[in-house]
Design a protein around this motif. Structure first.
Motif, PDB file in Angstrom:
ATOM      1  N   PRO A  74       0.806  -1.234   0.000  1.00  0.00           N
ATOM      2  CA  PRO A  74       0.000   0.000   0.000  1.00  0.00           C
ATOM      3  C   PRO A  74       0.833   1.275   0.000  1.00  0.00           C
ATOM      4  O   PRO A  74       0.294   2.358  -0.238  1.00  0.00           O
ATOM      5  N   SER A  75       2.124   1.190   0.279  1.00  0.00           N
ATOM      6  CA  SER A  75       2.956   2.385   0.356  1.00  0.00           C
ATOM      7  C   SER A  75       3.413   2.811  -1.031  1.00  0.00           C
ATOM      8  O   SER A  75       3.676   1.984  -1.897  1.00  0.00           O
ATOM      9  N   GLY A 105       3.067  -4.781  -7.254  1.00  0.00           N
ATOM     10  CA  GLY A 105       2.154  -3.647  -7.397  1.00  0.00           C
ATOM     11  C   GLY A 105       1.719  -3.435  -8.828  1.00  0.00           C
ATOM     12  O   GLY A 105       0.535  -3.197  -9.103  1.00  0.00           O
ATOM     13  N   GLU A 141      -5.909   3.082  -9.911  1.00  0.00           N
ATOM     14  CA  GLU A 141      -5.919   2.686  -8.507  1.00  0.00           C
ATOM     15  C   GLU A 141      -6.564   1.312  -8.339  1.00  0.00           C
ATOM     16  O   GLU A 141      -7.385   0.880  -9.171  1.00  0.00           O
ATOM     17  N   ASP A 142      -6.164   0.652  -7.288  1.00  0.00           N
ATOM     18  CA  ASP A 142      -6.732  -0.645  -6.954  1.00  0.00           C
ATOM     19  C   ASP A 142      -8.002  -0.421  -6.150  1.00  0.00           C
ATOM     20  O   ASP A 142      -7.970   0.275  -5.129  1.00  0.00           O
ATOM     21  N   GLY A 182      -7.562  -0.975  -2.553  1.00  0.00           N
ATOM     22  CA  GLY A 182      -6.521  -0.217  -1.881  1.00  0.00           C
ATOM     23  C   GLY A 182      -5.311  -1.036  -1.468  1.00  0.00           C
ATOM     24  O   GLY A 182      -4.566  -0.635  -0.571  1.00  0.00           O
ATOM     25  N   LEU A 183      -5.098  -2.183  -2.116  1.00  0.00           N
ATOM     26  CA  LEU A 183      -3.975  -3.039  -1.741  1.00  0.00           C
ATOM     27  C   LEU A 183      -2.645  -2.456  -2.151  1.00  0.00           C
ATOM     28  O   LEU A 183      -1.640  -2.625  -1.451  1.00  0.00           O
ATOM     29  N   VAL A 184      -2.592  -1.747  -3.290  1.00  0.00           N
ATOM     30  CA  VAL A 184      -1.337  -1.187  -3.783  1.00  0.00           C
ATOM     31  C   VAL A 184      -1.492   0.318  -3.965  1.00  0.00           C
ATOM     32  O   VAL A 184      -2.606   0.849  -4.040  1.00  0.00           O
ATOM     33  N   ALA A 185      -0.357   0.989  -4.055  1.00  0.00           N
ATOM     34  CA  ALA A 185      -0.357   2.440  -4.202  1.00  0.00           C
ATOM     35  C   ALA A 185      -0.846   2.850  -5.587  1.00  0.00           C
ATOM     36  O   ALA A 185      -0.640   2.148  -6.578  1.00  0.00           O
ATOM     37  N   THR A 186      -1.481   4.006  -5.648  1.00  0.00           N
ATOM     38  CA  THR A 186      -1.986   4.559  -6.899  1.00  0.00           C
ATOM     39  C   THR A 186      -0.818   4.982  -7.789  1.00  0.00           C
ATOM     40  O   THR A 186       0.201   5.480  -7.312  1.00  0.00           O
TER      41      THR A 186
END
Length: 207
Positions: free
Chosen positions: A42-43, A94, A155-156, A159-163
């Motif tokens: 997520p970062s 990601g 975006e996921d 919200g699992l990975v960063a946009t």
């Protein structure tokens, strides 16, 4: 003293011990790296991996002492592979998630932050999603957006990975780096285990 029969083809205990110890060290360390990549997805920045790298370095020292009674050589040999595996695995995972289920969304750029790095200035941005929720974006070193403008991002939904910006998703290159890091780390562990077993055999035969 028990003599091995001619048809007993089982490897001696020293060889089995070397294989088992190297396998255990490999599984534990790579499990830790997989956990680090999963938690770091997520970062938008790899800075969060620093604690995981420190723990991996300490684990390499411990494994080196366990496998060959010397920890620093394995730690030095394995540090760059650990970094490659973490960075490459994080980027590849990601990108793959966004390629498989990412959705294009138009967002509002609300604020800008700048950090000077050796490679240039890294701009990060606060975003506002269409539903009013906040978001963030790190478009990469040298890429600058206009505060107050609207941009399309990928975006996921979970919200699992960063946009990311569209067109940045290509897991091939980072996956190669991750695989090279994993292979190099396995090789370093195996070499350390073999050298440690040879030292134990040599010490046993010279007594």
């Amino acid at each position: 003293m028990r003599h091995r029969r001619p048809d007993d083809r089982r490897p001696p205990w020293g060889v089995r011990r070397t294989l088992l110890s190297a396998t255990a060290a490999t599984v534990v360390l790579h499990g830790w790296l997989v956990l680090a990549v999963w938690l770091g997805l997520p970062s938008a920045s790899p800075v969060g991996f620093l604690p995981f790298v420190f723990v991996a370095f300490a684990a390499l020292v411990a494994f080196g002492r366990w496998l060959a009674r010397t920890g620093l050589p394995l730690a030095l040999l394995g540090l760059l592979p650990v970094l490659a595996a973490l960075q490459g695995g994080w980027l590849a995972a990601g990108d793959e998630v966004l390629l498989s289920r990412g959705k294009p969304v138009e967002v509002l750029v609300t604020a800008e932050s700048a950090q000077r790095l050796k490679a240039g200035i890294d701009y990060t941005y606060d975003l506002r999603n269409p539903d009013g929720s906040p978001g963030s974006l790190d478009p990469g070193v040298g890429t600058r957006l206009t505060v107050g403008s609207r941009v399309t991002v990928v975006e996921d939904p979970d919200g699992l990975v960063a946009t990311q910006l569209p067109g940045r998703q290509d897991p091939t290159v980072p996956l190669v780096f991750a695989c090279l890091g994993v292979a190099s780390l396995v090789a370093a562990i195996v070499v350390t285990a073999v050298l440690g077993e040879r030292r134990r055999v040599r010490n046993a035969t010279t007594r």
